[in-house]
Scaffold this motif. Sequence first.
Motif, PDB file in Angstrom:
ATOM      1  N   ILE A 169       0.838  -1.209   0.000  1.00 48.33           N
ATOM      2  CA  ILE A 169       0.000   0.000   0.000  1.00 48.33           C
ATOM      3  C   ILE A 169       0.866   1.249   0.000  1.00 48.33           C
ATOM      4  CG2 ILE A 169      -1.651   1.324   1.392  1.00 48.33           C
ATOM      5  CD1 ILE A 169      -2.778  -1.462   2.275  1.00 48.33           C
ATOM      6  N   LEU A 170       1.929   1.275   0.807  1.00 46.34           N
ATOM      7  CA  LEU A 170       2.846   2.417   0.801  1.00 46.34           C
ATOM      8  C   LEU A 170       3.513   2.561  -0.561  1.00 46.34           C
ATOM      9  CD1 LEU A 170       4.276   4.679   2.367  1.00 46.34           C
ATOM     10  CD2 LEU A 170       5.962   2.977   3.116  1.00 46.34           C
ATOM     11  N   GLY A 171       3.832   1.439  -1.189  1.00 50.17           N
ATOM     12  CA  GLY A 171       4.483   1.474  -2.498  1.00 50.17           C
ATOM     13  C   GLY A 171       3.612   2.029  -3.605  1.00 50.17           C
ATOM     14  N   LEU A 172       2.296   2.081  -3.390  1.00 54.07           N
ATOM     15  CA  LEU A 172       1.406   2.652  -4.395  1.00 54.07           C
ATOM     16  C   LEU A 172       1.661   4.141  -4.601  1.00 54.07           C
ATOM     17  CD1 LEU A 172      -1.929   0.900  -3.350  1.00 54.07           C
ATOM     18  CD2 LEU A 172      -0.665   0.508  -5.464  1.00 54.07           C
ATOM     19  N   LEU A 173       2.334   4.772  -3.644  1.00 60.16           N
ATOM     20  CA  LEU A 173       2.608   6.210  -3.754  1.00 60.16           C
ATOM     21  C   LEU A 173       3.788   6.515  -4.665  1.00 60.16           C
ATOM     22  CD1 LEU A 173       2.167   7.252  -0.003  1.00 60.16           C
ATOM     23  CD2 LEU A 173       0.509   7.428  -1.863  1.00 60.16           C
ATOM     24  N   ALA A 174       4.577   5.518  -4.985  1.00 68.35           N
ATOM     25  CA  ALA A 174       5.742   5.736  -5.845  1.00 68.35           C
ATOM     26  C   ALA A 174       5.278   6.130  -7.246  1.00 68.35           C
ATOM     27  CB  ALA A 174       6.601   4.482  -5.902  1.00 68.35           C
ATOM     28  N   ALA A 213       3.920   3.420  13.875  1.00 63.57           N
ATOM     29  CA  ALA A 213       5.332   3.052  13.990  1.00 63.57           C
ATOM     30  C   ALA A 213       6.034   2.976  12.641  1.00 63.57           C
ATOM     31  CB  ALA A 213       5.435   1.700  14.699  1.00 63.57           C
ATOM     32  N   ASP A 214       5.292   3.150  11.574  1.00 61.71           N
ATOM     33  CA  ASP A 214       5.866   3.082  10.227  1.00 61.71           C
ATOM     34  C   ASP A 214       6.261   4.495   9.792  1.00 61.71           C
ATOM     35  OD1 ASP A 214       6.331   2.894   7.432  1.00 61.71           O
ATOM     36  OD2 ASP A 214       5.039   1.136   7.313  1.00 61.71           O
ATOM     37  N   ASP A 215       7.556   4.764   9.780  1.00 57.04           N
ATOM     38  CA  ASP A 215       8.040   6.101   9.424  1.00 57.04           C
ATOM     39  C   ASP A 215       7.627   6.503   8.017  1.00 57.04           C
ATOM     40  OD1 ASP A 215       9.237   6.284  11.900  1.00 57.04           O
ATOM     41  OD2 ASP A 215      11.214   5.607  11.181  1.00 57.04           O
ATOM     42  N   GLY A 216       7.556   5.526   7.115  1.00 55.85           N
ATOM     43  CA  GLY A 216       7.157   5.832   5.743  1.00 55.85           C
ATOM     44  C   GLY A 216       5.723   6.309   5.667  1.00 55.85           C
TER      45      GLY A 216
END
Length: 364
Positions: A290-295, A333-336
């Motif tokens: 899900i975080l990688g979708l922002l790339a 807790a996820d800095d990203g």
Amino acid sequence: SAAARCVLVCRAGGCLGLLAAAVQPAARPSEGLRDAVADTFLALAAVPALRGLLAQQGGVRCLLRHLLTADAPKARAAKALPSALLQGRDRCVAFALAKIAISVPPHLAFDDPREIARLLLALLAEESDAQALLMRFEALLALTNLASAPPGSSHDVRGYLANDLDGISLVELVLLSDHVLVRRAATELVCNLVYDEAVFERFAKGADTHVPADEFTPGIVELPSDAEGDGADSDGAGYRSQRLHLLVALADVDDAATRSAAAGALAVLTSDPRCCRYLFLVHPRAGDVILGLLAVEDGVGDEEAAAFRHRVAVIWANAVSCGDRSVVARLGADDGVVAALREMTADAELPYYAAAKSALDQLF
């Protein structure tokens, strides 16, 4: 070209009326004539500029009422999953209707969109040769258009497609297609279908019953049976038996449009706490996916990038408001995640600002 000739014929006037008159029961048309008229309608429907004209001047009615064979699936037949069409003319008619349904709003083209639902699903069951792949792709696009009506409206056929006809079973199989465009179209259809309560529950059921896996070993994605999903696998990787696992996998493919559609489905499904717990407490890679979708990749425009950000912001906002402290702690807790939310809340004019601000406020 063939398309140019089709346009010239239709501009001459009277063409569609003549075709329809030729296959009226009173004209006692031969099967050969019916086949020829069906082929002609398919050629005309292959020209996007003529599809509205076909719907306006009775082409859809002619296809449905006078050209289908006795073997064609009927809209009001017994509730059963449609199988592949037996007659070539029926495939021709269904393919022409699919093309029309792609371009023309269903409530304008069809008196009752359910009339073509069985035919379109039958195209999904065709054998996987080159022609069948094209039929399957365009049938998926047409079904996605049919499933775009406002939920609960008179033209909402989501429940009929997915549940009455069990079409969701066929669609889930097509999600595993090796063909990029077919897989993309199937994912976009699922994104529309999850607004139906039964389809939503199909993905959410038992999503939070599995314990987290200690480590992730990539494996073949398999669709779970309806009986699966009630207990954890002995190897600790029970997350793979959940249908949500398939959407997470689709959100991590190379094709941007497929990722966007999968993210859209996840944004809807995370309104249920079970799905939030699955994504952030059970699945070992969902958070990173899900975080990688922002790339932002080369070739992705500003509007498309904003759409990805909005979907991700909604997923995170749903997750932090799901009522599970462990989910909130995992995201906090996820800095990203935190850095991305702060970046997305830097400008109140951005379309994803409200969702990102909601998530950030509840994290801290």
